[in-house]
Write a protein that holds these residues in place. Structure first.
Motif, PDB file in Angstrom:
ATOM      1  N   UNK A 162       0.995  -1.298   0.041  1.00 16.11           N
ATOM      2  CA  UNK A 162      -0.087   0.110   0.270  1.00 16.11           C
ATOM      3  C   UNK A 162       0.985   1.354   0.140  1.00 16.11           C
ATOM      4  N   UNK A 163       0.536   2.297  -0.662  1.00 11.70           N
ATOM      5  CA  UNK A 163       1.279   3.531  -0.962  1.00 11.70           C
ATOM      6  C   UNK A 163       0.251   4.551  -0.557  1.00 11.70           C
ATOM      7  N   UNK A 164       0.777   5.618   0.045  1.00 12.10           N
ATOM      8  CA  UNK A 164      -0.095   6.696   0.453  1.00 12.10           C
ATOM      9  C   UNK A 164       0.689   7.806  -0.440  1.00 12.10           C
ATOM     10  N   UNK A 165      -0.146   8.434  -1.406  1.00 14.50           N
ATOM     11  CA  UNK A 165       0.324   9.618  -2.226  1.00 14.50           C
ATOM     12  C   UNK A 165      -0.482  11.068  -1.652  1.00 14.50           C
ATOM     13  N   UNK A 166       0.634  11.824  -1.359  1.00 18.35           N
ATOM     14  CA  UNK A 166       0.097  13.241  -1.071  1.00 18.35           C
ATOM     15  C   UNK A 166       1.214  14.269  -1.924  1.00 18.35           C
ATOM     16  N   UNK A 167       0.539  15.175  -2.430  1.00 21.44           N
ATOM     17  CA  UNK A 167       1.174  16.193  -3.242  1.00 21.44           C
ATOM     18  C   UNK A 167       2.014  15.638  -4.303  1.00 21.44           C
ATOM     19  N   UNK A 168       1.588  14.781  -5.015  1.00 20.87           N
ATOM     20  CA  UNK A 168       2.063  13.576  -6.069  1.00 20.87           C
ATOM     21  C   UNK A 168       3.596  13.210  -5.789  1.00 20.87           C
ATOM     22  N   UNK A 169       3.339  12.778  -4.562  1.00 15.40           N
ATOM     23  CA  UNK A 169       4.508  11.895  -3.896  1.00 15.40           C
ATOM     24  C   UNK A 169       4.065  10.797  -3.223  1.00 15.40           C
ATOM     25  N   UNK A 170       4.907   9.756  -2.962  1.00 13.49           N
ATOM     26  CA  UNK A 170       4.673   8.712  -1.906  1.00 13.49           C
ATOM     27  C   UNK A 170       5.132   9.145  -0.872  1.00 13.49           C
ATOM     28  N   UNK A 171       4.367   9.369   0.095  1.00 10.56           N
ATOM     29  CA  UNK A 171       4.976   9.848   1.579  1.00 10.56           C
ATOM     30  C   UNK A 171       4.791   8.521   2.593  1.00 10.56           C
ATOM     31  N   UNK A 172       4.364   7.442   2.403  1.00  8.60           N
ATOM     32  CA  UNK A 172       4.538   6.476   3.091  1.00  8.60           C
ATOM     33  C   UNK A 172       4.143   5.263   2.416  1.00  8.60           C
ATOM     34  N   UNK A 173       4.651   3.906   2.812  1.00  8.69           N
ATOM     35  CA  UNK A 173       4.263   2.738   2.162  1.00  8.69           C
ATOM     36  C   UNK A 173       4.464   1.811   3.123  1.00  8.69           C
ATOM     37  N   UNK A 174       3.732   0.365   2.950  1.00  8.55           N
ATOM     38  CA  UNK A 174       4.029  -0.592   3.820  1.00  8.55           C
ATOM     39  C   UNK A 174       3.689  -1.921   3.071  1.00  8.55           C
ATOM     40  N   UNK A 175       3.974  -3.010   3.305  1.00  8.52           N
ATOM     41  CA  UNK A 175       3.804  -4.307   2.957  1.00  8.52           C
ATOM     42  C   UNK A 175       3.283  -5.350   3.502  1.00  8.52           C
ATOM     43  N   UNK A 176       2.875  -6.530   2.820  1.00  4.32           N
ATOM     44  CA  UNK A 176       2.402  -7.670   3.496  1.00  4.32           C
ATOM     45  C   UNK A 176       1.515  -7.553   4.647  1.00  4.32           C
ATOM     46  N   UNK A 177       1.907  -8.299   5.891  1.00  3.40           N
ATOM     47  CA  UNK A 177       1.003  -8.345   6.867  1.00  3.40           C
ATOM     48  C   UNK A 177       0.947  -6.990   7.797  1.00  3.40           C
ATOM     49  N   UNK A 178       1.639  -6.114   7.358  1.00  2.36           N
ATOM     50  CA  UNK A 178       1.607  -4.887   8.072  1.00  2.36           C
ATOM     51  C   UNK A 178       0.394  -4.002   7.420  1.00  2.36           C
ATOM     52  N   UNK A 179      -0.150  -4.374   6.488  1.00  2.00           N
ATOM     53  CA  UNK A 179      -1.370  -3.673   6.032  1.00  2.00           C
ATOM     54  C   UNK A 179      -2.485  -4.117   6.622  1.00  2.00           C
ATOM     55  N   UNK A 180      -2.845  -3.118   7.613  1.00  2.96           N
ATOM     56  CA  UNK A 180      -4.217  -3.460   8.361  1.00  2.96           C
ATOM     57  C   UNK A 180      -5.230  -2.044   8.215  1.00  2.96           C
ATOM     58  N   UNK A 181      -6.302  -2.356   8.586  1.00  2.00           N
ATOM     59  CA  UNK A 181      -7.101  -0.966   8.688  1.00  2.00           C
ATOM     60  C   UNK A 181      -6.794  -0.065   9.570  1.00  2.00           C
ATOM     61  N   UNK A 182      -6.273  -0.621  10.913  1.00  2.00           N
ATOM     62  CA  UNK A 182      -5.665   0.097  11.977  1.00  2.00           C
ATOM     63  C   UNK A 182      -4.328   0.956  11.678  1.00  2.00           C
ATOM     64  N   UNK A 183      -3.649   0.428  10.747  1.00  2.00           N
ATOM     65  CA  UNK A 183      -2.192   0.962  10.421  1.00  2.00           C
ATOM     66  C   UNK A 183      -2.611   2.076   9.261  1.00  2.00           C
ATOM     67  N   UNK A 184      -3.705   1.871   8.316  1.00  2.00           N
ATOM     68  CA  UNK A 184      -4.177   2.922   7.637  1.00  2.00           C
ATOM     69  C   UNK A 184      -4.637   4.059   8.241  1.00  2.00           C
ATOM     70  N   UNK A 185      -5.608   3.831   9.196  1.00  2.00           N
ATOM     71  CA  UNK A 185      -6.113   4.864   9.945  1.00  2.00           C
ATOM     72  C   UNK A 185      -5.077   5.911  10.520  1.00  2.00           C
TER      73      UNK A 185
END
Length: 105
Positions: free
Chosen positions: A79-102
């Motif tokens: 999962x990648x978070x895009x802000x201001x046309x840049x990736x500002x955060x990313x995570x993979x595999x089991x670290x992708x959780x609803x809580x982590x995204x919130x």
């Protein structure tokens, strides 16, 4: 909120022009990716934050271009978070959780 499917560079550019959003790189054949997608969908139902999905097997070239353009090593699921046309955060595999995204908002 519904998940927008991104399949082309034009669709990615449209999302970038809209502002901040999450993008999930999802493998259609990986059980870890299925778990991550479930968490991602859970988050998207609880939030108004824009969420997009890219199915790796259907858009591999675009996935590779994103990794190269934004200098983020490709992983799947990722999962990648895009802000201001840049990736500002990313995570993979089991670290992708609803809580982590919130927690990233």
């Amino acid at each position: 909120m519904d998940l927008n499917i991104v399949q082309s560079e034009e669709e990615l550019e449209a999302e970038l022009d809209q502002g901040a959003f999450f993008l999930l790189k999802h493998s259609l054949t990986c059980p870890i990716s299925a778990q991550a997608k479930s968490e991602y969908e859970k988050f998207s139902k609880q939030s108004d934050f824009p969420c997009c999905i890219l199915n790796i097997q259907q858009s591999r070239d675009l996935s590779n271009k994103i990794a190269e353009r934004f200098n983020v090593k490709h992983e799947s699921p990722q999962v990648l978070l895009f802000q201001n046309q840049q990736v500002t955060w990313h995570e993979s595999h089991f670290s992708i959780t609803a809580d982590q995204l919130h927690n990233r908002l």
